[in-house]
Design a protein around this motif. Sequence first.
Motif, mmCIF file in Angstrom:
data_model
loop_
_atom_site.group_PDB
_atom_site.id
_atom_site.type_symbol
_atom_site.label_atom_id
_atom_site.label_comp_id
_atom_site.label_asym_id
_atom_site.label_seq_id
_atom_site.Cartn_x
_atom_site.Cartn_y
_atom_site.Cartn_z
ATOM 1 N N ASP A 38 23.201 -5.534 31.840
ATOM 2 C CA ASP A 38 23.647 -7.032 31.598
ATOM 3 C C ASP A 38 23.037 -7.259 30.351
ATOM 4 O O ASP A 38 23.761 -7.994 29.576
ATOM 5 N N ILE A 39 21.737 -7.094 30.134
ATOM 6 C CA ILE A 39 21.063 -7.478 28.864
ATOM 7 C C ILE A 39 20.090 -6.301 28.463
ATOM 8 O O ILE A 39 19.502 -5.704 29.305
ATOM 9 N N VAL A 40 20.105 -6.174 27.188
ATOM 10 C CA VAL A 40 19.134 -5.412 26.625
ATOM 11 C C VAL A 40 18.339 -5.924 25.554
ATOM 12 O O VAL A 40 18.782 -7.000 24.768
ATOM 13 N N ALA A 41 17.003 -5.541 25.121
ATOM 14 C CA ALA A 41 16.307 -5.986 24.129
ATOM 15 C C ALA A 41 15.556 -5.090 23.475
ATOM 16 O O ALA A 41 15.339 -3.967 23.921
ATOM 17 N N PHE A 42 15.732 -5.132 22.150
ATOM 18 C CA PHE A 42 15.002 -4.011 21.067
ATOM 19 C C PHE A 42 14.418 -4.508 19.899
ATOM 20 O O PHE A 42 14.947 -5.537 19.637
ATOM 21 N N SER A 43 13.390 -3.795 19.184
ATOM 22 C CA SER A 43 12.994 -4.348 17.883
ATOM 23 C C SER A 43 13.659 -4.108 16.760
ATOM 24 O O SER A 43 14.390 -2.961 16.715
ATOM 25 N N GLY A 44 13.837 -4.813 15.854
ATOM 26 C CA GLY A 44 14.267 -4.676 14.555
ATOM 27 C C GLY A 44 13.683 -3.868 13.497
ATOM 28 O O GLY A 44 14.419 -3.120 12.811
ATOM 29 N N ASP A 45 12.374 -3.566 13.607
ATOM 30 C CA ASP A 45 11.600 -2.862 12.865
ATOM 31 C C ASP A 45 10.887 -1.819 13.285
ATOM 32 O O ASP A 45 10.086 -1.089 12.704
ATOM 33 N N LYS A 46 11.614 -1.205 14.387
ATOM 34 C CA LYS A 46 11.108 0.258 14.733
ATOM 35 C C LYS A 46 12.321 1.354 14.392
ATOM 36 O O LYS A 46 12.754 1.323 13.202
ATOM 37 N N VAL A 49 0.844 -1.448 0.130
ATOM 38 C CA VAL A 49 0.059 0.052 -0.180
ATOM 39 C C VAL A 49 0.813 1.282 -0.013
ATOM 40 O O VAL A 49 2.046 1.076 0.416
ATOM 41 N N ILE A 50 0.286 2.437 -0.392
ATOM 42 C CA ILE A 50 1.136 3.535 -0.334
ATOM 43 C C ILE A 50 0.742 4.375 1.035
ATOM 44 O O ILE A 50 -0.531 4.478 1.357
ATOM 45 N N ASN A 51 1.731 4.558 1.929
ATOM 46 C CA ASN A 51 1.359 5.088 3.326
ATOM 47 C C ASN A 51 1.588 6.638 2.965
ATOM 48 O O ASN A 51 2.763 7.258 3.101
ATOM 49 N N ALA A 52 0.554 7.512 2.912
ATOM 50 C CA ALA A 52 0.652 8.835 2.541
ATOM 51 C C ALA A 52 0.046 9.304 3.859
ATOM 52 O O ALA A 52 -0.295 10.525 4.203
ATOM 53 N N THR A 53 0.113 8.848 5.094
ATOM 54 C CA THR A 53 -0.136 9.330 6.379
ATOM 55 C C THR A 53 0.654 10.045 7.167
ATOM 56 O O THR A 53 0.416 10.916 7.952
ATOM 57 N N GLY A 54 2.142 10.069 6.673
ATOM 58 C CA GLY A 54 3.184 10.781 7.548
ATOM 59 C C GLY A 54 3.648 9.979 8.636
ATOM 60 O O GLY A 54 4.361 10.456 9.437
ATOM 61 N N VAL A 55 2.935 8.847 9.083
ATOM 62 C CA VAL A 55 3.361 8.030 10.301
ATOM 63 C C VAL A 55 4.549 7.195 9.739
ATOM 64 O O VAL A 55 4.306 6.287 8.871
ATOM 65 N N VAL A 56 5.697 7.414 9.968
ATOM 66 C CA VAL A 56 6.868 6.792 9.676
ATOM 67 C C VAL A 56 6.819 5.025 9.735
ATOM 68 O O VAL A 56 6.963 4.546 8.841
ATOM 69 N N LEU A 57 6.574 4.739 11.101
ATOM 70 C CA LEU A 57 6.771 3.380 11.520
ATOM 71 C C LEU A 57 5.294 3.105 11.900
ATOM 72 O O LEU A 57 4.967 2.571 12.822
ATOM 73 N N HIS A 58 4.405 2.970 10.863
ATOM 74 C CA HIS A 58 3.040 2.724 11.083
ATOM 75 C C HIS A 58 2.719 1.341 11.321
ATOM 76 O O HIS A 58 3.046 0.539 10.477
ATOM 77 N N THR A 59 2.458 0.956 12.450
ATOM 78 C CA THR A 59 2.345 -0.525 12.974
ATOM 79 C C THR A 59 1.346 -1.290 11.878
ATOM 80 O O THR A 59 1.550 -2.446 11.511
ATOM 81 N N PRO A 73 6.690 9.277 21.017
ATOM 82 C CA PRO A 73 5.307 10.122 20.853
ATOM 83 C C PRO A 73 5.202 11.706 21.001
ATOM 84 O O PRO A 73 4.329 12.048 20.542
ATOM 85 N N LEU A 74 6.196 12.222 21.560
ATOM 86 C CA LEU A 74 6.204 13.798 21.360
ATOM 87 C C LEU A 74 6.820 14.281 20.238
ATOM 88 O O LEU A 74 6.662 15.405 20.295
ATOM 89 N N THR A 75 7.528 13.539 19.437
ATOM 90 C CA THR A 75 8.225 14.198 18.524
ATOM 91 C C THR A 75 7.123 14.021 17.085
ATOM 92 O O THR A 75 6.708 13.151 16.949
ATOM 93 N N GLN A 76 6.880 15.134 16.769
ATOM 94 C CA GLN A 76 6.135 15.443 15.600
ATOM 95 C C GLN A 76 6.855 16.499 14.561
ATOM 96 O O GLN A 76 6.619 17.476 14.426
ATOM 97 N N PRO A 77 7.748 15.729 13.601
ATOM 98 C CA PRO A 77 8.450 16.397 12.451
ATOM 99 C C PRO A 77 7.565 17.122 11.629
ATOM 100 O O PRO A 77 6.268 16.816 11.230
ATOM 101 N N GLU A 78 8.129 18.434 11.498
ATOM 102 C CA GLU A 78 7.319 19.555 10.400
ATOM 103 C C GLU A 78 7.361 18.803 9.233
ATOM 104 O O GLU A 78 8.185 18.462 8.699
ATOM 105 N N THR A 79 6.007 19.220 8.629
ATOM 106 C CA THR A 79 6.004 18.721 7.102
ATOM 107 C C THR A 79 4.856 19.648 6.562
ATOM 108 O O THR A 79 4.633 20.584 7.063
ATOM 109 N N ALA A 80 5.115 19.186 4.998
ATOM 110 C CA ALA A 80 4.022 20.040 4.118
ATOM 111 C C ALA A 80 3.088 19.038 3.886
ATOM 112 O O ALA A 80 3.454 17.737 3.475
ATOM 113 N N VAL A 136 6.316 9.802 14.211
ATOM 114 C CA VAL A 136 7.374 8.730 14.129
ATOM 115 C C VAL A 136 6.454 7.374 14.305
ATOM 116 O O VAL A 136 7.041 6.510 13.405
ATOM 117 N N GLY A 137 5.572 7.095 15.300
ATOM 118 C CA GLY A 137 4.752 5.693 15.051
ATOM 119 C C GLY A 137 5.584 4.522 15.742
ATOM 120 O O GLY A 137 6.762 4.930 16.295
#
Length: 467
Positions: free
Chosen positions: A293-301, A89-99, A403-410, A397-398
Amino acid sequence: MSETAASTNDLSKLPSIDQLLMNDAASSPISQYGRTRVTVELRAVLDALRRELLENGHSHQDRDALSSMIFDRLTTSLNSSSIGKLRRVINATGVVLHTNLGRAPLSENAIDALVEVARSYSNLEFDVASGTRGKRGEYVESLVCSLTGAEAAIIVNNCAAAAFFVLSAFATGGEVIVSRGELVEIGGDFRVPDVLERSGATLREVGTTNRTKVADYERAIGENTKMMLRVHPSNYRVVGFTSAPTVADLATVAQKSNVILFEDIGSGAIADLAEYGINDEPSPVASIAAGCDIVAFSGDKLLGGPQCGIIAGRSELIDRLRKHPLYRALRVDKLTYAALGATLESYERGNEFTEIPALASLSETRSSVQVRANELIQKLMTSENLKVEIVNGNSAVGGGSAPLTQPETALITLDHETISAEEIASKLRANEPPIITRIEDDRVMIDLRTVAMNEESELVDAINSLS
Ligand SMILES: *Cc1c(COP(=O)(O)O)cnc(C)c1O
């Protein structure tokens, strides 16, 4: 002539399933969807038509016209029944990491790497140099180590699996200390207290929602304590009168008391994103350096790779995970290793902001989006009915990150004389490929930040066919 007689007469004009299946018009749907599926759909179309004829009396159509109507309906129903098929699909929402739209699109390198191993055999568990069995994932794990500074790493299906795995392996039957400010829910079905309970550990809450101190953790440590868990409250923020200990403070306490310090980081921002307004995402690199000692994080965020959960930390602990029976159930496949490896190589080269689409999107400036928007609307046909404007707005960002970052856009706004915003959005979703927009102030808004350059012409065609 009675109405029933007329209908019976019409019904006799309906072709049989066998006749329809032998019709030339059936050959293309059969080759695409298979004979069984087409037969089922044709039967449904015929049943519906039979009912209509009985209810509405006679039809003036001859056999051929009825046949072609049946095949039209077959096409419509086959198309609509495959609407749920996984596709672009074409993501025209501006939400970059749209789950809901699949989070991070992969880099060209990652796509090439996964296509290569998908297409043929690979050295997944084979040591090419010695010709003997090799270790799965070894190369990717070494990349994770060199990028995060961790001694060892292991990859599982997603970050939720990673958190569950670490808790199950190290905390079952014992207590896990968590700050009350971090007992969060991340997207519906991942709730920290529930995951903890499922892993067989007991939750020991400390501190308050807004403030937790090192001393709170220290006081809670007892004989049964196995772990101190820190969770990044990804998709929400407590602001104002708040405090939380640093990772380094907690690491000191953990070491002294011989308990494991585990941080569920969530997004996994390896790149420095402060320049783009993202400065409150924890970094795996910083946490490892601070003694976690250990960290865990997502690959697709914010990492911008394939779905997976990356676990990094002390090698003694990672070795125990590798030998744990759950690992076999949680491990990833060759496609994930290929795509993750290629994604991490972009970081190694220092090209993450140009090569990884999610990072390229996040780093695009408002004025760059505006230039693209201006060029795009030049290609739209002028229409009396459709008003097109460019306005200032914000992207997101998504993916439960920043959640507080809202990049300025046109934003390109579409406003139609006779078609409502909901209808325009729905028509755009019916496009091939579907175009997903957002509606604000009763207008459809298109944010090119998340639209690839090579998708712009599809967007132009779809908008031009609205008026
Ligand atoms: C997103 C997130 C998860 C879940 O990650 P998935 O990769 O979607 O399974 C777990 N913990 C935190 C803190 C998160 O932000």
